[in-house]
Motif scaffolding. Structure first.
Motif, PDB file in Angstrom:
ATOM      1  N   ARG A 188       0.816  -1.219   0.000  1.00  0.00           N
ATOM      2  CA  ARG A 188       0.000   0.000   0.000  1.00  0.00           C
ATOM      3  C   ARG A 188       0.846   1.263   0.000  1.00  0.00           C
ATOM      4  O   ARG A 188       0.392   2.330   0.400  1.00  0.00           O
ATOM      5  CB  ARG A 188      -0.982  -0.002   1.190  1.00  0.00           C
ATOM      6  N   ALA A 189       2.099   1.150  -0.466  1.00  0.00           N
ATOM      7  CA  ALA A 189       2.956   2.328  -0.602  1.00  0.00           C
ATOM      8  C   ALA A 189       3.005   2.723  -2.073  1.00  0.00           C
ATOM      9  O   ALA A 189       2.978   1.866  -2.957  1.00  0.00           O
ATOM     10  CB  ALA A 189       4.363   2.025  -0.109  1.00  0.00           C
ATOM     11  N   THR A 222      -4.942  -5.129  -5.847  1.00  0.00           N
ATOM     12  CA  THR A 222      -6.244  -5.402  -5.253  1.00  0.00           C
ATOM     13  C   THR A 222      -6.283  -6.845  -4.750  1.00  0.00           C
ATOM     14  O   THR A 222      -5.415  -7.654  -5.082  1.00  0.00           O
ATOM     15  CB  THR A 222      -7.347  -5.248  -6.314  1.00  0.00           C
ATOM     16  N   GLU A 223      -7.328  -7.174  -3.985  1.00  0.00           N
ATOM     17  CA  GLU A 223      -7.464  -8.546  -3.486  1.00  0.00           C
ATOM     18  C   GLU A 223      -7.498  -9.537  -4.649  1.00  0.00           C
ATOM     19  O   GLU A 223      -6.915 -10.613  -4.582  1.00  0.00           O
ATOM     20  CB  GLU A 223      -8.724  -8.678  -2.615  1.00  0.00           C
ATOM     21  N   GLU A 224      -8.182  -9.133  -5.724  1.00  0.00           N
ATOM     22  CA  GLU A 224      -8.289 -10.003  -6.902  1.00  0.00           C
ATOM     23  C   GLU A 224      -6.905 -10.296  -7.508  1.00  0.00           C
ATOM     24  O   GLU A 224      -6.576 -11.443  -7.834  1.00  0.00           O
ATOM     25  CB  GLU A 224      -9.134  -9.264  -7.939  1.00  0.00           C
ATOM     26  N   VAL A 225      -6.098  -9.223  -7.664  1.00  0.00           N
ATOM     27  CA  VAL A 225      -4.748  -9.398  -8.227  1.00  0.00           C
ATOM     28  C   VAL A 225      -3.910 -10.260  -7.285  1.00  0.00           C
ATOM     29  O   VAL A 225      -3.216 -11.194  -7.720  1.00  0.00           O
ATOM     30  CB  VAL A 225      -4.080  -8.017  -8.465  1.00  0.00           C
ATOM     31  N   ASP A 247       5.161   3.037   5.657  1.00  0.00           N
ATOM     32  CA  ASP A 247       4.350   3.767   4.667  1.00  0.00           C
ATOM     33  C   ASP A 247       2.870   3.387   4.702  1.00  0.00           C
ATOM     34  O   ASP A 247       2.083   3.917   3.907  1.00  0.00           O
ATOM     35  CB  ASP A 247       4.874   3.508   3.244  1.00  0.00           C
ATOM     36  N   HIS A 248       2.470   2.456   5.578  1.00  0.00           N
ATOM     37  CA  HIS A 248       1.061   2.028   5.643  1.00  0.00           C
ATOM     38  C   HIS A 248       0.338   2.704   6.792  1.00  0.00           C
ATOM     39  O   HIS A 248       0.760   2.595   7.944  1.00  0.00           O
ATOM     40  CB  HIS A 248       0.968   0.505   5.845  1.00  0.00           C
ATOM     41  N   ASP A 249      -0.782   3.357   6.500  1.00  0.00           N
ATOM     42  CA  ASP A 249      -1.584   3.937   7.590  1.00  0.00           C
ATOM     43  C   ASP A 249      -2.481   2.838   8.189  1.00  0.00           C
ATOM     44  O   ASP A 249      -2.484   1.691   7.712  1.00  0.00           O
ATOM     45  CB  ASP A 249      -2.386   5.153   7.098  1.00  0.00           C
ATOM     46  N   ASP A 250      -3.233   3.219   9.227  1.00  0.00           N
ATOM     47  CA  ASP A 250      -4.050   2.219   9.930  1.00  0.00           C
ATOM     48  C   ASP A 250      -5.070   1.569   8.996  1.00  0.00           C
ATOM     49  O   ASP A 250      -5.325   0.364   9.081  1.00  0.00           O
ATOM     50  CB  ASP A 250      -4.788   2.866  11.118  1.00  0.00           C
ATOM     51  N   ALA A 251      -5.665   2.367   8.108  1.00  0.00           N
ATOM     52  CA  ALA A 251      -6.681   1.819   7.195  1.00  0.00           C
ATOM     53  C   ALA A 251      -6.057   0.770   6.280  1.00  0.00           C
ATOM     54  O   ALA A 251      -6.644  -0.301   6.040  1.00  0.00           O
ATOM     55  CB  ALA A 251      -7.301   2.948   6.370  1.00  0.00           C
TER      56      ALA A 251
END
Ligand code: AMP
Ligand code: ZN
Ligand code: FE
Ligand code: FE
Length: 289
Positions: A199-200, A208-211, A229-233
């Protein structure tokens, strides 16, 4: 015995674009209270031997690397994705060939970015950037430090946000292998492929989940969920995806010494996850000799 968090599985030395030698990094890991350290320089195993000779008592090293790969966006543009590989056979012919190609690619491309900046009148020199890079090929963090020294920017981060940005006028892209082939290559070499910081930056919207599900069919074993580089979300979302797809979840600092503002061990991986990775890899972790 409680499941402790004493592993940092993604770090860089001066064999790529970190600033510590492998020996210095291991000494710092010991002081930080880590028992397991993943050694993951970009596209090289050059630090493995020095690390193997310098494992502090009570520690083990997971030898690995961070492979540069690309994956196509829906519009066909190729987006950079970093892929961690652990405990693979570093003499695997495909990996050896890919790294030879990448080393010459990095060397040409680093020089071209520096030349672009010199042509645009930034007061840096190729000799100084080479000196900063030391034992390795020129990478953007080395160029960024030269730009800080020359007073063109205030920090390495500012250089990445502006002058050295992927979208910027001076940037030259690296030609990399595909993410699918990278996963297959590490898997075939007996290693454990785990996508770094999904997610950076630009890869974020692409993975995506699919990929990710389709990549598990090529041998993907895990994703780095906890990363600076990843926030909580992002962490919550990635945890859900990892559970859905049965992927290993790691947490790591991506330590680069002086080239990045973060602490070794600030993100960690639980010890039972380390055991899963060790069980999957064909190379044994390095322990004190
Ligand atoms: P390159 O391999 O030459 O394209 O440079 C990319 C490297 O720069 C990656 O290894 C990142 O870890 C590092 N990097 C990316 N963004 C930053 C930043 N804002 N500050 C410091 N290092 C960064
Ligand atoms: Zn790096
Ligand atoms: Fe990375
Ligand atoms: Fe990294």
């Amino acid at each position: 015995m409680p499941n402790e968090m004493t592993a940092d599985l993604h770090t860089h030395t001066n064999c790529s674009d970190g600033t510590d030698t492998p020996q210095q990094l291991l000494a710092k890991a010991k002081v930080a209270g880590l028992t397991t350290l993943g050694l993951t320089d970009h596209d090289t195993a050059a630090g493995w031997d020095e690390a193997a000779l310098n494992v502090p008592a009570g520690m083990r090293i997971l030898p690995g690397a961070e492979f540069s790969t690309k994956h196509p966006a829906p519009d066909g543009t190729l987006v950079s994705v970093h892929l961690l590989g652990y405990l693979f056979d570093r003499n695997n012919a495909e990996i050896v060939a890919e790294w030879e190609r990448m080393s010459s690619e990095r060397s040409n491309r680093g020089t071209r970015i520096v030349e672009n900046l010199i042509d645009a009148d930034y007061p840096i020199t190729l000799d100084r950037v080479r000196e900063i890079a030391g034992r390795t090929n020129i990478g953007r963090p080395h160029i960024a430090r030269a730009l800080v020294e020359a007073g063109s920017v205030d920090s390495v981060g500012e250089a990445f946000d502006g002058l050295l940005n992927d979208e910027g006028a001076h940037y030259v892209a690296l030609q990399s292998l595909s993410l699918e082939n990278g996963i297959r290559m590490i898997d075939a070499a007996g290693g454990v492929p785990i996508i770094a910081h999904p997610r950076a930056r630009a890869a974020s919207s692409l993975l995506t989940e699919e990929v990710l599900e389709s990549l598990t069919k090529h041998g993907l074993k895990g994703i780095e969920v906890r990363h600076p580089d990843h926030d909580d979300a992002a962490r919550t979302e990635l945890t859900g995806i990892a559970i859905d797809l049965g992927l290993i979840q790691t947490g790591s600092s991506d330590y680069h010494g002086e080239n990045k503002v973060l602490q070794l061990g600030q993100e960690r991986t639980p010890d039972d996850v380390v055991e899963q990775i060790v069980a999957l890899g064909c190379t044994a972790p390095f322990t004190k000799q």
